[in-house]
Scaffold this active site. Structure first.
Site, PDB file in Angstrom:
ATOM      1  N   HIS A   8     -38.105 -13.816 -18.641  1.00  0.00           N
ATOM      2  CA  HIS A   8     -39.121 -14.762 -19.084  1.00  0.00           C
ATOM      3  C   HIS A   8     -40.200 -13.999 -19.857  1.00  0.00           C
ATOM      4  CE1 HIS A   8     -37.954 -17.718 -15.684  1.00  0.00           C
ATOM      5  NE2 HIS A   8     -37.333 -18.018 -16.801  1.00  0.00           N
ATOM      6  N   LYS A  12     -40.800  -9.788 -19.939  1.00  0.00           N
ATOM      7  CA  LYS A  12     -40.041  -9.048 -20.954  1.00  0.00           C
ATOM      8  C   LYS A  12     -40.424  -7.566 -20.984  1.00  0.00           C
ATOM      9  CE  LYS A  12     -38.960 -12.910 -24.036  1.00  0.00           C
ATOM     10  NZ  LYS A  12     -37.881 -13.348 -23.210  1.00  0.00           N
ATOM     11  N   THR A  34     -30.204 -12.585 -23.849  1.00  0.00           N
ATOM     12  CA  THR A  34     -30.765 -13.685 -24.614  1.00  0.00           C
ATOM     13  C   THR A  34     -31.545 -13.075 -25.780  1.00  0.00           C
ATOM     14  OG1 THR A  34     -32.565 -13.747 -22.998  1.00  0.00           O
ATOM     15  CG2 THR A  34     -30.809 -15.376 -22.734  1.00  0.00           C
ATOM     16  N   GLY A  35     -31.728 -13.854 -26.830  1.00  0.00           N
ATOM     17  CA  GLY A  35     -32.202 -13.371 -28.122  1.00  0.00           C
ATOM     18  C   GLY A  35     -33.415 -12.471 -28.155  1.00  0.00           C
ATOM     19  N   THR A  36     -34.560 -12.973 -27.743  1.00  0.00           N
ATOM     20  CA  THR A  36     -35.789 -12.198 -27.840  1.00  0.00           C
ATOM     21  C   THR A  36     -35.763 -11.001 -26.899  1.00  0.00           C
ATOM     22  OG1 THR A  36     -36.957 -14.247 -28.352  1.00  0.00           O
ATOM     23  CG2 THR A  36     -38.308 -12.342 -27.771  1.00  0.00           C
ATOM     24  N   THR A  37     -35.288 -11.208 -25.694  1.00  0.00           N
ATOM     25  CA  THR A  37     -35.216 -10.111 -24.720  1.00  0.00           C
ATOM     26  C   THR A  37     -34.327  -8.995 -25.249  1.00  0.00           C
ATOM     27  OG1 THR A  37     -35.568 -11.643 -22.880  1.00  0.00           O
ATOM     28  CG2 THR A  37     -34.577  -9.502 -22.356  1.00  0.00           C
ATOM     29  N   SER A  54     -31.930 -17.577 -27.818  1.00  0.00           N
ATOM     30  CA  SER A  54     -33.074 -17.508 -26.918  1.00  0.00           C
ATOM     31  C   SER A  54     -32.783 -18.407 -25.715  1.00  0.00           C
ATOM     32  CB  SER A  54     -34.318 -17.989 -27.661  1.00  0.00           C
ATOM     33  OG  SER A  54     -35.411 -18.083 -26.800  1.00  0.00           O
ATOM     34  N   GLY A  55     -33.334 -18.076 -24.565  1.00  0.00           N
ATOM     35  CA  GLY A  55     -33.088 -18.850 -23.347  1.00  0.00           C
ATOM     36  C   GLY A  55     -33.301 -20.348 -23.512  1.00  0.00           C
ATOM     37  N   ASP A  60     -29.377 -19.085 -21.972  1.00  0.00           N
ATOM     38  CA  ASP A  60     -29.064 -19.093 -20.539  1.00  0.00           C
ATOM     39  C   ASP A  60     -27.711 -19.761 -20.305  1.00  0.00           C
ATOM     40  OD1 ASP A  60     -31.575 -17.977 -20.040  1.00  0.00           O
ATOM     41  OD2 ASP A  60     -32.497 -19.923 -19.642  1.00  0.00           O
ATOM     42  N   ASP A  80     -40.219 -15.192 -14.034  1.00  0.00           N
ATOM     43  CA  ASP A  80     -41.653 -15.345 -13.773  1.00  0.00           C
ATOM     44  C   ASP A  80     -41.816 -16.561 -12.869  1.00  0.00           C
ATOM     45  OD1 ASP A  80     -44.365 -15.688 -13.725  1.00  0.00           O
ATOM     46  OD2 ASP A  80     -44.573 -16.078 -15.872  1.00  0.00           O
ATOM     47  N   HIS A  87     -37.184 -24.972 -19.593  1.00  0.00           N
ATOM     48  CA  HIS A  87     -35.737 -25.042 -19.402  1.00  0.00           C
ATOM     49  C   HIS A  87     -35.346 -24.696 -17.963  1.00  0.00           C
ATOM     50  CE1 HIS A  87     -36.689 -20.924 -20.429  1.00  0.00           C
ATOM     51  NE2 HIS A  87     -35.481 -20.526 -20.082  1.00  0.00           N
ATOM     52  N   ASP A  90     -31.795 -25.249 -16.654  1.00  0.00           N
ATOM     53  CA  ASP A  90     -30.823 -24.254 -17.120  1.00  0.00           C
ATOM     54  C   ASP A  90     -30.909 -22.982 -16.278  1.00  0.00           C
ATOM     55  OD1 ASP A  90     -30.142 -26.010 -19.154  1.00  0.00           O
ATOM     56  OD2 ASP A  90     -31.482 -25.072 -20.602  1.00  0.00           O
ATOM     57  N   ARG A  96     -27.388 -20.745  -9.766  1.00  0.00           N
ATOM     58  CA  ARG A  96     -26.353 -21.377  -8.940  1.00  0.00           C
ATOM     59  C   ARG A  96     -24.978 -20.835  -9.298  1.00  0.00           C
ATOM     60  NH1 ARG A  96     -23.493 -25.435 -10.364  1.00  0.00           N
ATOM     61  NH2 ARG A  96     -25.007 -26.244 -11.842  1.00  0.00           N
TER      62      ARG A  96
END
Length: 140
Positions: A8, A12, A34-37, A54-55, A60, A80, A87, A90, A96
Site C-alpha cells: 500500500h 511502499k 503490482t505496478g508502482t511498487t 497497479s493494485g 491484486d 497499511d 479496493h 480485492d 483469502r
C-alpha cells in the site's frame, strides 16, 4: 520460486527497503509486483520483476489469478491497516486465496523477514512439490 511483492502507498518505502536489504536472496527467484511498487523496487535495486497493473487497477487480481492457478509460491504484501483502501474487496480476496491455496503470506516486515529467511534455508521447497503435483494432476 515465484514471489509477489505488493505494498500500500504508506508501506511502499518499507517494501523497497526490504527488497534492498534482501536483494541477494530475492535475486535467485522470479519476482512479480503490482505496478508502482515494482517500479520503485526496480529503481532501487538490480532486481528483475514482472510488473502487473497497479493494485487498484487490477494488479491484486492478476496476482490472485496466479495464486488460483498454483503459480505463486510466496506473497509479500505490506499492508497499511490504518488507511481505508478503495479496493479492499480485492485485497481481502487475495488474502483469502493465499489461505485457500496454502501460499505463505507476509503482511508486514517482521513476517516477511521470517519467510525470506526460511526461503534462503530451503524451507519452502515443498512448494516445488505442490506445483509439480498440481501439473501432473492437471495433465492426466
Amino acid at each position: 520460486m515465484n514471489i509477489a511483492c505488493i505494498a500500500h502507498d504508506k508501506k511502499k518505502d518499507d517494501l523497497v527497503q526490504f527488497a534492498v536489504a534482501y536483494e541477494r536472496i530475492l535475486s535467485g527467484h522470479s519476482l512479480f509486483a503490482t505496478g508502482t511498487t515494482g517500479t520503485r523496487i526496480i529503481e532501487a535495486t538490480n532486481l528483475n520483476m514482472h510488473l502487473f497493473r497497479s493494485g487498484p487497477l487490477g494488479g491484486d487480481q492478476q496476482i490472485g489469478s496466479m495464486i488460483a492457478e498454483n503459480k505463486m509460491d510466496l506473497v509479500l504484501f505490506f499492508r497499511d491497516p490504518l488507511t481505508a483502501q478503495p479496493h479492499e474487496p480485492d485485497i481481502n480476496a487475495l488474502i483469502r486465496l493465499c489461505d485457500v491455496y496454502s501460499i505463505p503470506l507476509a503482511t508486514n516486515m517482521a513476517t516477511a523477514e521470517i519467510l525470506v529467511a526460511a526461503l534462503n534455508r530451503g524451507d519452502l521447497e515443498w512448494r516445488n512439490l505442490v506445483r509439480g503435483g498440481e501439473r501432473l494432476n492437471n495433465e492426466e
